[in-house]
Design a protein around this motif. Structure first.
Motif, PDB file in Angstrom:
ATOM      1  N   ASN A 238       0.827  -1.213   0.000  1.00 37.66           N
ATOM      2  CA  ASN A 238       0.000   0.000   0.000  1.00 37.66           C
ATOM      3  C   ASN A 238       0.849   1.246   0.000  1.00 37.66           C
ATOM      4  N   ARG A 239       1.859   1.200   0.834  1.00 35.13           N
ATOM      5  CA  ARG A 239       2.738   2.360   0.939  1.00 35.13           C
ATOM      6  C   ARG A 239       3.376   2.664  -0.410  1.00 35.13           C
ATOM      7  N   ILE A 242       1.018   4.368  -2.924  1.00 35.21           N
ATOM      8  CA  ILE A 242       0.498   5.739  -2.723  1.00 35.21           C
ATOM      9  C   ILE A 242       1.383   6.734  -3.484  1.00 35.21           C
ATOM     10  N   THR A 284       7.120   8.080  -3.879  1.00 38.26           N
ATOM     11  CA  THR A 284       6.384   7.432  -2.775  1.00 38.26           C
ATOM     12  C   THR A 284       6.634   8.233  -1.494  1.00 38.26           C
ATOM     13  N   SER A 411      -1.843  10.934   5.282  1.00 39.69           N
ATOM     14  CA  SER A 411      -1.468   9.631   4.709  1.00 39.69           C
ATOM     15  C   SER A 411      -0.546   9.723   3.500  1.00 39.69           C
ATOM     16  N   ASN A 412      -0.635  10.783   2.729  1.00 32.71           N
ATOM     17  CA  ASN A 412       0.185  10.756   1.514  1.00 32.71           C
ATOM     18  C   ASN A 412       1.284  11.816   1.484  1.00 32.71           C
TER      19      ASN A 412
END
Ligand code: ATP
Length: 810
Positions: A238-239, A242, A284, A411-412
């Motif tokens: 997931n990381r 993103i 990322t 989160s991003n």
């Protein structure tokens, strides 16, 4: 990360002879063999020697032995029973002036509670008469304590023993299991055991050797491990998926900003900054943890990353745990960015609604470039114009809830986390690779390790300590953590030291008053600050170089470390005095904490203290409930080891089974004696330490370094130890090329390969051709050989060279 043993051996040259042997020497003065060992140690050691004896009668006994053996006048300048000296300062100055300045060897006799004081001095060998003090090093094996063997489960460590079979001598670890069974584990297989700290020592659930219970538990755990590993891989995936912002380099501007730094950054800082910037250039989002001990200069790393962000027109949030630290950072950031036009502001609970609204507006419309603040930064109302980077300082001070908010809200974006003493959960994330980790291992140049003393409260001691600091122009933190009584303490100290200029600071004061006091203290307007733990986080006042902490036994380990970290931040010698009311009334855990803090008296101890803290508190705290239940069965260290294997296996898409997770170890049995003899290294724990180090070495160079360390500390290697070194090298190469087993008797041996291996088949053919009488293929994966030279060492060299050539790909 150096473990404590490493530190002790490398830096301080303290040799702890805490072994079961020594009490016997004292109890059993007629045992000539043991006395000889002890005497040979005294003869061989060129530093100062302390005997730390628990019982008075031992003092008499050892004196008798030494005097009978004429050791006393020749090797020992003076023998004193330090326990008689009640006042530490008197003792300490005596140590300094009377004994420790002299070059001759010194024998010190004392009881164990005084040991932390004495070991402040360098080049001291301590001989301790029981394992009590050694407990501070929890990563070390302690007699009778539970340990866990991957194949056989939980047993108890029972020391080392040398076993001779058919003229071959090797050393083995003895592990006792249920029903009084014993396992003898070769020292080359120490990696198969891990400490087991999940229960009290007495209640460890010992397994039965060869029983089924352990296998069943392992099978159950493999399912949990699978789920846990899958969950982690999911997080990584997931990381990686993103999309974040990829910052653009502007070398010219960045160089100008770097040049404004008032000091030369250390190579460690440089390295860490490079990793951070590299992360930020990527698309990322960064999630990097910087671990650097208190005062090691993490702030400059934060500033440089913030610079990259704002020069890319992206805002920066700096989240800190206390208003005091927020204020300090605000001022420092403003100074550091003073040649640039970026707008820096501070949000705190002390601002009124109108001021806060304005700040929120400026954050939203992009006027503010860098916003520094406490938990306020996590408020729902905060909206950013274009946030690029979140810096979390003193990460260990934020709870799970805050971290959840951060995860959701930010989160991003790139996140940079700074800490000196990571909490278990974060350590775990770094260990499993959820977060990237950088470590600043070394302090800035010219730093001196803080001298730490643990003492019962005495007004003379307090007076002397404070006077000494203020007479050299320095300042003192006096930590008293109850706001209710703090005023009384101030009165007491004012009477006790009328020469001092004293003020109070605590979290219940108004922000203006607290800020005023701190500013005055920073500007040296007074010299003793009586305060609560509000100073614990990040406060940086280079002139304050003594800290006194009352009731220090009530503080947590990392808290003590943080508090001590407030001093010794420039080039002056700093002193920490940890006071307790009554040594005898301390809880066991409090004792452990104080022992740990005094043993980690060096730089960079924060990381190992975090580990020790984890072990003292038990592992329940590290993960969610679900996993911690399973971990309880197999112990934290083993769980983590298996988890890493599980992740590797899952990554390659392999089916996961417990056998695969356990990765059958390589077996090497070469029919030669190989050990560190006990007349070479007397202390059993030091031997264990070196065995572990030798067999855990990552490459041949490391093994060579360890060999030199042994020679430096204990003299030329005995033949058996030379064999040990070669065997360790053989294991390394064998492991690398995929060998399963090397085994031999006196005449012939076999080398068995794994199905997946990387041996050089051309070389294999060549040895068949060149030495047809020596080599043959026993089956498709096993080579058989006949030993050539008669000399053990030469045989080992021969096999090592063969393996080396087999490993070389043409
Ligand atoms: N390379 C260096 N050379 C000399 N001084 C330095 C260096 N790096 C940092 N310093 C100074 O050392 C002190 C401590 O640095 P800093 O406040 O960044 O430490 P820290 O790692 O954040 O510590 P803490 O965890 O206690 O907050 C500061 O006064 C800083 O100016």
């Amino acid at each position: 990360m150096p473990i404590i043993d490493d530190y002790i051996l490398k830096n301080k040259k303290i040799i702890n002879l805490t072994c079961k042997q020594l009490p016997h020497v004292f109890k059993n003065v007629d045992n000539q063999e043991k006395i000889k060992k002890l005497l040979s140690f005294i003869h061989s050691f060129s530093g100062k020697i302390i005997f730390c004896l628990n019982k008075k009668e031992y003092i008499q006994k050892i004196l008798k032995v030494l005097i009978e053996n004429k050791i006393y006048p020749q090797y020992i300048e003076k023998i004193i029973d330090i326990n008689k000296e009640s006042n530490f300062f008197y003792t300490n100055s005596k140590l300094k002036n009377g004994f420790f300045d002299k070059k001759n060897n010194i024998l010190f006799i004392c009881t164990k509670d005084l040991l932390p004081i004495i070991t402040q001095n360098t080049s001291i060998a301590t001989i301790i008469d029981n394992t009590h003090i050694q407990k501070n090093n929890l990563s070390q094996l302690i007699f009778n304590h539970p340990i866990i063997h991957v194949e056989h489960g939980i047993g108890r460590y029972q020391g080392l023993t040398t076993i001779k079979t058919a003229s071959i001598k090797s050393e083995y670890l003895i592990i006792s299991y249920a029903e009084e069974d014993k396992l003898y584990l070769p020292v080359s297989s120490l990696h198969l055991i891990s400490p087991y700290t999940e229960t009290s020592i007495e209640h460890a659930p010992l397994h039965k050797l060869g029983g089924d219970e352990w296998n069943k538990q392992k099978q159950k755990i493999s399912k949990t491990l699978y789920d846990h590993a899958a969950q982690l891989l999911d997080i990584y995936a997931n990381r990686a998926s993103i999309e974040g912002f990829s910052f653009k380099k502007n070398e010219e501007k960045y160089q100008i900003f770097s040049k404004d730094c008032l000091f030369q950054i250390t190579p460690d800082q440089d390295q860490v900054i490079k990793s951070v910037l590299k992360d930020m250039y990527k698309s990322t989002p960064m999630d990097r943890l910087i671990c650097g001990d208190v005062g090691f200069g993490k702030t400059e790393i934060a500033m440089r990353s913030a610079f990259l962000s704002v020069s890319n027109k992206k805002q920066v949030a700096v989240l800190v745990p206390t208003t005091l630290l927020a204020q300090q950072h605000y001022e420092n950031f403003k100074k550091r960015f003073s040649n640039w036009s970026f707008y820096i502001d501070l949000i705190s609970r002390f601002q009124n609604q109108k001021q806060q609204n304005l700040l929120l507006q400026h954050t939203k419309n992009g006027k503010i470039d860098i916003l520094i603040g406490t938990h306020k930064l996590l408020l729902k109302e905060i909206e950013w114009y274009d946030l690029g980077l979140l810096i979390i300082d003193e990460e260990h001070r934020f709870g799970v809830n805050h971290k959840e908010i951060i995860k959701k809200k930010y989160s991003n974006i790139d996140i940079l986390t700074l800490t000196a003493t990571p909490i278990p959960r974060t350590l775990n994330m770094a260990m499993t690779g959820i977060k990237d980790l950088s470590i600043i291992e070394k302090p800035p140049a010219q730093r001196l390790a803080v001298k730490t003393y643990i003492q019962e409260y005495s007004s003379t001691l307090v007076r002397n300590t404070i006077l000494r600091e203020i007479l050299r122009g320095g300042q003192v933190y006096y930590v008293y953590n109850k706001v209710k009584n703090i005023i009384n303490i101030a009165e007491r100290l004012s009477k006790l030291i009328p020469e001092a200029n004293i003020k109070i600071g605590h979290g219940q004061m108004s922000n203006i008053d607290l800020q005023k006091v701190m500013n005055e203290f920073y500007n040296n307007k007074f010299n003793v600050l009586i305060c609560t733990t509000i100073i614990e986080s990040g406060i940086d006042i280079p002139r304050a170089n003594t800290i006194i902490i009352e009731n220090s036994d009530h503080f947590g380990l990392s808290q003590l470390h943080q508090l001590r970290g407030r001093i010794g931040r420039s080039r002056y010698q700093a002193y920490a005095l940890f006071l307790v009311n009554n040594f005898n009334k301390m809880t066991i855990n409090a004792k452990k904490r104080l022992e740990a803090i005094s043993s980690v008296n060096n730089f960079g101890g924060g990381f190992s203290l975090s580990n020790q803290d984890l072990e003292i508190r038990g592992i329940g705290e590290i993960l969610g409930k679900e996993q911690s239940g399973h971990m309880k069965n197999i112990g934290f260290s083993l769980y983590m080891k298996l988890l890493r294997n599980a992740i590797d296996l899952l990554k390659t898409g392999e089916h996961l089974s417990i056998d695969k997770l356990l990765k059958k170890p390589l077996e090497v049995e070469l029919y030669v004696s190989s050990l560190l003899p006990d007349n070479y290294i007397v202390d059993v724990n030091t031997r264990l330490f070196f065995y572990k180090k030798i067999f855990n070495a990552e490459n041949e160079n490391n093994i060579e370094q360890i060999k030199n360390e042994l020679i430096y500390q204990f003299g030329p290697l005995p033949d058996f130890s030379k064999n040990l070194i070669i065997i360790a090298k053989i294991r390394l190469i064998a492991y690398k090329i995929g060998i399963k087993r090397i085994k031999s008797n006196k005449k012939i041996g076999i080398i068995e390969f794994n199905n997946k291996n990387s041996i050089n088949t051309q070389y294999l053919l060549k040895i068949f051709q060149d030495e047809p009488n020596t080599w043959k293929m026993k089956n498709s994966t096993t080579l058989q050989f006949i030993w050539h030279p008669n000399d053990d060492y030469l045989r080992l060299i021969w096999i090592k060279n063969i393996l080396y050539n087999l490993s070389k790909q043409s």
